[in-house]
Enzyme design. Structure first.
Site, PDB file in Angstrom:
ATOM      1  N   TYR A   1      36.994  70.480  84.710  1.00 47.00           N
ATOM      2  CA  TYR A   1      37.796  69.744  85.688  1.00 47.00           C
ATOM      3  C   TYR A   1      39.280  69.724  85.339  1.00 47.00           C
ATOM      4  O   TYR A   1      40.128  69.727  86.230  1.00 47.00           O
ATOM      5  CB  TYR A   1      37.282  68.299  85.816  1.00 47.00           C
ATOM      6  CG  TYR A   1      35.850  68.222  86.277  1.00 47.00           C
ATOM      7  CD1 TYR A   1      35.518  68.535  87.583  1.00 47.00           C
ATOM      8  CD2 TYR A   1      34.843  67.857  85.403  1.00 47.00           C
ATOM      9  CE1 TYR A   1      34.198  68.482  88.019  1.00 47.00           C
ATOM     10  CE2 TYR A   1      33.519  67.797  85.813  1.00 47.00           C
ATOM     11  CZ  TYR A   1      33.196  68.104  87.129  1.00 47.00           C
ATOM     12  OH  TYR A   1      31.895  68.059  87.540  1.00 47.00           O
ATOM     13  N   HIS A   2      39.622  69.671  84.055  1.00 46.85           N
ATOM     14  CA  HIS A   2      41.013  69.474  83.664  1.00 46.85           C
ATOM     15  C   HIS A   2      41.533  70.511  82.668  1.00 46.85           C
ATOM     16  O   HIS A   2      42.715  70.473  82.331  1.00 46.85           O
ATOM     17  CB  HIS A   2      41.195  68.085  83.053  1.00 46.85           C
ATOM     18  CG  HIS A   2      40.835  66.963  83.973  1.00 46.85           C
ATOM     19  ND1 HIS A   2      41.577  66.666  85.099  1.00 46.85           N
ATOM     20  CD2 HIS A   2      39.805  66.080  83.956  1.00 46.85           C
ATOM     21  CE1 HIS A   2      41.026  65.640  85.730  1.00 46.85           C
ATOM     22  NE2 HIS A   2      39.951  65.258  85.053  1.00 46.85           N
ATOM     23  N   SER A   3      40.706  71.424  82.191  1.00 42.00           N
ATOM     24  CA  SER A   3      41.143  72.332  81.129  1.00 42.00           C
ATOM     25  C   SER A   3      41.268  73.790  81.570  1.00 42.00           C
ATOM     26  O   SER A   3      41.547  74.657  80.746  1.00 42.00           O
ATOM     27  CB  SER A   3      40.175  72.256  79.939  1.00 42.00           C
ATOM     28  OG  SER A   3      40.286  71.008  79.286  1.00 42.00           O
TER      29      SER A   3
ATOM     30  N   GLY B   1      38.930  68.455  78.449  1.00 44.57           N
ATOM     31  CA  GLY B   1      38.874  68.103  79.862  1.00 44.57           C
ATOM     32  C   GLY B   1      37.792  68.837  80.627  1.00 44.57           C
ATOM     33  O   GLY B   1      37.606  68.597  81.819  1.00 44.57           O
TER      34      GLY B   1
END
Length: 213
Positions: free
Chosen positions: A16-18, A13
């Site tokens: 942004y997502h990890s 991700g």
């Protein structure tokens, strides 16, 4: 109010997502923060959060959601209290503290350490606010050596709080400096995810460092 949201690596991700965000929320007094490492703990802690009167945040690791499977209790009364860590494995040489998906990486590191005759006490914190420092201190007084491993960046990661409380309350029991291990202090990379995240081998090196001091 209960917020359940994914975080952490293992899903590519990127930044942004990890990223691991648990330390943001532990800095808010009155907010409970759960960091389960298994489906059973996820259900048990979520039920406690929903039945309680405090606002809670459950930081569920994206990688664990996709890879860890197990039979879970079906009883409606089943719940896991906040502030109670779980001793995954008992050992005598080094205390290894972790939470969320990193617990599974630590399990692999403990297996590697056992092949080198290093006995590791592995503790899964399960919740970071409140957090069970008493279980950690009891282990430290037994082993005298500590490694704290997490996905988040080392600087300002919650491992620093655990290390500080150990130093304040059990420094006379320490036989070696506390070793902290986390992600690198950079934005979470997309292409180099497995380089960024602590691996069993990196954790093993930290265990060796503590054990050989």
């Amino acid at each position: 109010m209960v917020i359940r949201a994914p975080s952490g690596g293992g899903i590519k991700g990127g930044l942004y997502h990890s990223q691991s965000t648990e330390a943001y929320f532990t800095h808010t007094p009155g907010l409970c923060v759960a960091t389960p490492s298994s489906p059973t703990d996820t259900i048990g802690l979520l039920r406690t959060a929903m039945r309680g009167s405090d606002p809670s945040c459950s930081s569920n690791r994206s990688a664990s959601n996709r890879t860890v499977k197990e039979e879970v209790p079906s009883e409606e009364e089943f719940a896991i209290p906040f502030g109670k860590a779980k001793v995954i494995q008992e050992g005598t040489d080094v205390t290894l503290v972790s939470w969320a998906a990193m617990v599974h990486t630590c399990k692999a590191a403990v297996e590697l350490a056992s092949k080198e005759n290093i006995s590791v006490d592995l503790i899964d914190m399960r919740t970071l606010m409140p957090f069970d420092i008493e279980t950690v201190l009891a282990s430290v007084k037994k082993t005298g050596r500590v490694v704290v491993a997490h996905e988040a960046t080392k600087v300002s990661g919650f491992g620093g709080e655990i290390a500080a409380q150990i130093a304040e309350r059990a420094i006379d029991s320490l036989e070696a400096p506390i070793v902290r291990l986390g992600g690198f202090d950079t934005p979470f990379p997309y292409a180099l995810e497995q380089t960024y995240l602590p691996s069993p081998e990196r954790i093993l090196r930290a265990i060796r460092k503590a054990a050989s001091y």
